[in-house]
Design a protein around this motif. Structure first.
Motif, PDB file in Angstrom:
ATOM      1  N   MET A 140       0.764  -1.122   0.078  1.00  0.00           N
ATOM      2  CA  MET A 140      -0.028   0.080   0.132  1.00  0.00           C
ATOM      3  C   MET A 140       0.706   1.329  -0.214  1.00  0.00           C
ATOM      4  N   ALA A 141       2.092   1.347   0.622  1.00  0.00           N
ATOM      5  CA  ALA A 141       2.695   2.519   0.538  1.00  0.00           C
ATOM      6  C   ALA A 141       3.258   3.297  -0.624  1.00  0.00           C
ATOM      7  N   CYS A 142       3.228   2.395  -1.894  1.00  0.00           N
ATOM      8  CA  CYS A 142       3.379   3.120  -3.235  1.00  0.00           C
ATOM      9  C   CYS A 142       2.218   3.905  -3.522  1.00  0.00           C
ATOM     10  N   HIS A 143       0.929   3.555  -2.818  1.00  0.00           N
ATOM     11  CA  HIS A 143      -0.058   4.244  -3.385  1.00  0.00           C
ATOM     12  C   HIS A 143      -0.322   5.567  -2.163  1.00  0.00           C
ATOM     13  N   ILE A 144      -0.032   5.325  -0.913  1.00  0.00           N
ATOM     14  CA  ILE A 144      -0.320   6.288  -0.023  1.00  0.00           C
ATOM     15  C   ILE A 144       0.736   7.131   0.333  1.00  0.00           C
ATOM     16  N   MET A 145       2.095   6.876   0.097  1.00  0.00           N
ATOM     17  CA  MET A 145       3.035   7.687   0.457  1.00  0.00           C
ATOM     18  C   MET A 145       3.298   8.480  -0.975  1.00  0.00           C
ATOM     19  N   ALA A 146       2.843   8.108  -2.229  1.00  0.00           N
ATOM     20  CA  ALA A 146       3.217   8.898  -3.562  1.00  0.00           C
ATOM     21  C   ALA A 146       2.820  10.317  -3.496  1.00  0.00           C
ATOM     22  N   PRO A 147       1.799  10.854  -2.981  1.00  0.00           N
ATOM     23  CA  PRO A 147       1.458  11.987  -2.766  1.00  0.00           C
ATOM     24  C   PRO A 147       2.423  12.773  -2.057  1.00  0.00           C
ATOM     25  N   ALA A 148       3.148  12.433  -1.100  1.00  0.00           N
ATOM     26  CA  ALA A 148       4.212  13.133  -0.325  1.00  0.00           C
ATOM     27  C   ALA A 148       5.151  13.391  -1.301  1.00  0.00           C
ATOM     28  N   PHE A 149       5.689  12.361  -1.999  1.00  0.00           N
ATOM     29  CA  PHE A 149       6.842  12.420  -2.972  1.00  0.00           C
ATOM     30  C   PHE A 149       6.626  13.737  -4.037  1.00  0.00           C
ATOM     31  N   ALA A 150       5.278  13.371  -4.475  1.00  0.00           N
ATOM     32  CA  ALA A 150       4.880  14.109  -5.652  1.00  0.00           C
ATOM     33  C   ALA A 150       4.844  15.879  -5.182  1.00  0.00           C
ATOM     34  N   ILE A 151       4.219  15.875  -3.862  1.00  0.00           N
ATOM     35  CA  ILE A 151       4.388  17.377  -3.269  1.00  0.00           C
ATOM     36  C   ILE A 151       5.554  18.077  -2.953  1.00  0.00           C
ATOM     37  N   LEU A 152       6.496  17.160  -2.465  1.00  0.00           N
ATOM     38  CA  LEU A 152       7.763  17.700  -1.826  1.00  0.00           C
ATOM     39  C   LEU A 152       8.923  17.247  -2.680  1.00  0.00           C
ATOM     40  N   GLY A 153       9.005  16.430  -3.410  1.00  0.00           N
ATOM     41  CA  GLY A 153      10.113  15.918  -4.019  1.00  0.00           C
ATOM     42  C   GLY A 153      11.071  14.962  -3.344  1.00  0.00           C
TER      43      GLY A 153
END
Length: 472
Positions: free
Chosen positions: A247-260
Motif C-alpha cells: 500500500m505505501a506506493c499508493h499512500i506515500m506517493a502524494p508526499a513524494f509528488a508534493i515535496l520531491g
C-alpha cells in the motif's frame, strides 16, 4: 534487415496465433497495420490480469502474449485474448518471441518483478511494473538506472499517481496555503492476509497447472504449502513486502509528488508480534508483522514521515470534525504544515484542506497538468508514451516513471529494512547492547551508497541473494 514480409513469414512459422506486426520491426517512420502497441503480459491473473485488460481498454494496445507460471490464473484472459501466444516462462517468451513484442507488463509476485522487468528492458522493451517496483532496494536502483541505459518508457502501477487528487494537493502546496510541510502521517488497514505467523512445517501437494519451481524463481527453495498463492504470498518475506509494500506506493506517493522527497537519512520502527510466554518465540522471521509504525526522516526538505499499518492510525487533526472521516476510514495521509494542514484518502483521492470547509473556499492556480482520465488514464498514458518512443516529453512526464518510482520504492523498502532489523540479533562480541529480538533501533542510511552505516547486519536485506542461476 527485417522487412515486413520477412517478419510476417517468420511470425507465421513461429505460430499461427501471432497476428500483429509490432511497431518497432518496421523501422523508424513506419507503423504497424494496427498502429497499436503489442504488449506481453507477465502475470495473467489477479492484478497482472487486470492490468492487461486496462491496456487493451485504452484502444491503443493489443495483447499479443500472455505468460503465467500458473495455468489456472491464465484461463480467463486466454479465453478473452485467444490469438495471444501463451508461455509459462517469461525468459522463454522473450527469447522466442521477443522480436514480436513492443512492451511488457509485469504483474507477478514482488520477488520476481526485477528479474522480469530487467530481462525485458535489456531487449529494449518498454515496461510497466506493478507496485512495489521491486523486492529489495538494490533492485530498485538497478531498474532506475536501466531505464536510461536501455532507453525505454517506464511506469510503475500505482495508478493514483496520475489522479487529480495528487495534483490538487500539489497546487495547494505550491500556492503556499499550508506553508512548509514538516510532518506526514500515512496509514492503512492492511494487511488483509495472514502475517505474524510461523511458516507451515508440512508441505502440501503442488496444484495441477502450477510450475512451482518457476513460481519460486529467485526465492529460496522451500516446500509449497496450501494458501501460499495466489494472494497470501504478500505476508512472507521470501516473496512479498507486507502491508508496507502493498500500500505505501499508493499512500506515500502524494508526499513524494508534493515535496520531491529523495532518499531518507534514517528509519526506525516498532512492530506488533503475537504474544508468546517466551518473547523470543514470538518473533517469526519468515513472516511480516501484524502491524508496524515506521518513522522515516528526510532532509532537503526536513520532513518526518510516519507510516502506520495493521489498523494503527494517527491522532485525528484538531480541525477535523468528530463525525468527519479521516482519509477514507482505513487508509489515507495527513500533511502538517507551518500555515495549515491537508489530507487525502488512498491513491491521493478526496484531497481536502483542514478544516474541510476550506477546500471549497480557497482557489489557487493549476500548476500541474492533469492526466486525461485521472488514475484510470495512468495505463493509457504509458501506452501512448511507449508508442511515441523513449525521450519525448510525454514519456518523461509520466506520473510514475522509474525516476519517480525508483526513489519512492527505495524509501518504502527502507521501512521494511527497519522492520526486519527490529528482530535481528546483534553479535555478542559487538558489546553494544543489540543482543535480542525486538530492540528498537534507528538505522542511519547513506542513500547514495545504499548502506546502513550504524548497524551492518541490516545491510543483508539491501540486496538479497538469488536462488540457483537466476540473475538480474
Amino acid at each position: 534487415m527485417t522487412t515486413r514480409r520477412s517478419f510476417v513469414k517468420n511470425a507465421a512459422l513461429a505460430g499461427a496465433s501471432v497476428y500483429i506486426v509490432p511497431r518497432h520491426v518496421l523501422g523508424r517512420g513506419y507503423v504497424a497495420p494496427s498502429d497499436k502497441l503489442v504488449i506481453a503480459g507477465i502475470g495473467a491473473g489477479g492484478k497482472g490480469g487486470d492490468d492487461i485488460n486496462q491496456f487493451y481498454a485504452s484502444g491503443k494496445a493489443e495483447i499479443g502474449f500472455i505468460c503465467d507460471v500458473d495455468e489456472r490464473q491464465a484461463v480467463e484472459n486466454r479465453k478473452k485474448f485467444p490469438k495471444a501466444l501463451f508461455y509459462k516462462d517469461f525468459r522463454e517468451m522473450l527469447e522466442r518471441s521477443g522480436k514480436s513484442i513492443d512492451a511488457v507488463s509485469v504483474g507477478i509476485p514482488d520477488h520476481q518483478h526485477a528479474v522480469a522487468a530487467m530481462a525485458a528492458m535489456k531487449m529494449g522493451k518498454h515496461v510497466y511494473v506493478q507496485k512495489p517496483l521491486t523486492h529489495d532496494i538494490y533492485e530498485a536502483r538497478m531498474l532506475t538506472q536501466a531505464a536510461h541505459q536501455y532507453k525505454v518508457v517506464t511506469q510503475m502501477g500505482n495508478q493514483g499517481a496520475s489522479g487529480d487528487g495528487v495534483r490538487q494537493l500539489v497546487d495547494w502546496y505550491k500556492a503556499g496555503i499550508v506553508g512548509d510541510i514538516h510532518t506526514i502521517y500515512c496509514f492503512t488497514d492492511r494487511p488483509i492476509w495472514p502475517q505474524g505467523i510461523v511458516r507451515p512445517a508440512t508441505a502440501s501437494p503442488i496444484p495441477a497447472g502450477l510450475d512451482y519451481d518457476l513460481w519460486l524463481g529467485t526465492a529460496p527453495d522451500k516446500p509449497y504449502f496450501d494458501g501460499q498463492l495466489p494472494f497470501n504470498w504478500r505476508g512472507w518475506w521470501d516473496y512479498g513486502t507486507g502491508a508496507l509494500g502493498d500500500m505505501a506506493c499508493h499512500i506515500m506517493a502524494p508526499a513524494f509528488a508534493i515535496l520531491g522527497l529523495g532518499y531518507p537519512v534514517s528509519a526506525e520502527c516498532s512492530v506488533a508480534t503475537p504474544y508468546v510466554q517466551n518473547w523470543g518465540e514470538g518473533y517469526f522471521p519468515d513472516s511480516c508483522p501484524i502491524a508496524s509504525h515506521i518513522t522515516l526522516t528526510f532532509k532537503n526538505p526536513d520532513v518526518t514521515l510516519h507510516w502506520m499499518d495493521g489498523g494503527i492510525q494517527p491522532t485525528r487533526p484538531t480541525e477535523l470534525l468528530p463525525n468527519e472521516v479521516l482519509g477514507d476510514g482505513g487508509n489515507g495521509a495527513i500533511f502538517y504544515g507551518t500555515k495549515g494542514n491537508m489530507m487525502c484518502a488512498t491513491y491521493g483521492k478526496n484531497p481536502s484542506l483542514l478544516p474541510t470547509s476550506r477546500s471549497h473556499e480557497v482557489t489557487v492556480p493549476q500548476t500541474v497538468a492533469r492526466v486525461p482520465g485521472g488514475d484510470e488514464g495512468h495505463y493509457k498514458a504509458w501506452v501512448e508514451a511507449a508508442i511515441a518512443g523513449y525521450g519525448i516529453a510525454q514519456a518523461k512526464a509520466l506520473s510514475s516513471n522509474f525516476d519517480i518510482a525508483g526513489p519512492l520504492t527505495e524509501s518504502v523498502l527502507m521501512g521494511n529494512l527497519a522492520i526486519r532489523s527490529f528482530g535481528l540479533r546483534k553479535k555478542a562480541a559487538s558489546g553494544d547492547g543489540f543482543d535480542y529480538p525486538g530492540r528498537h533501533i534507528k538505522l542511519l542510511w547513506d542513500g547514495a551508497s545504499m548502506k546502513v552505516t550504524n548497524f551492518d547486519e541490516a545491510n543483508e536485506f539491501v540486496r538479497r541473494g538469488y536462488r540457483g542461476s537466476w540473475t538480474l
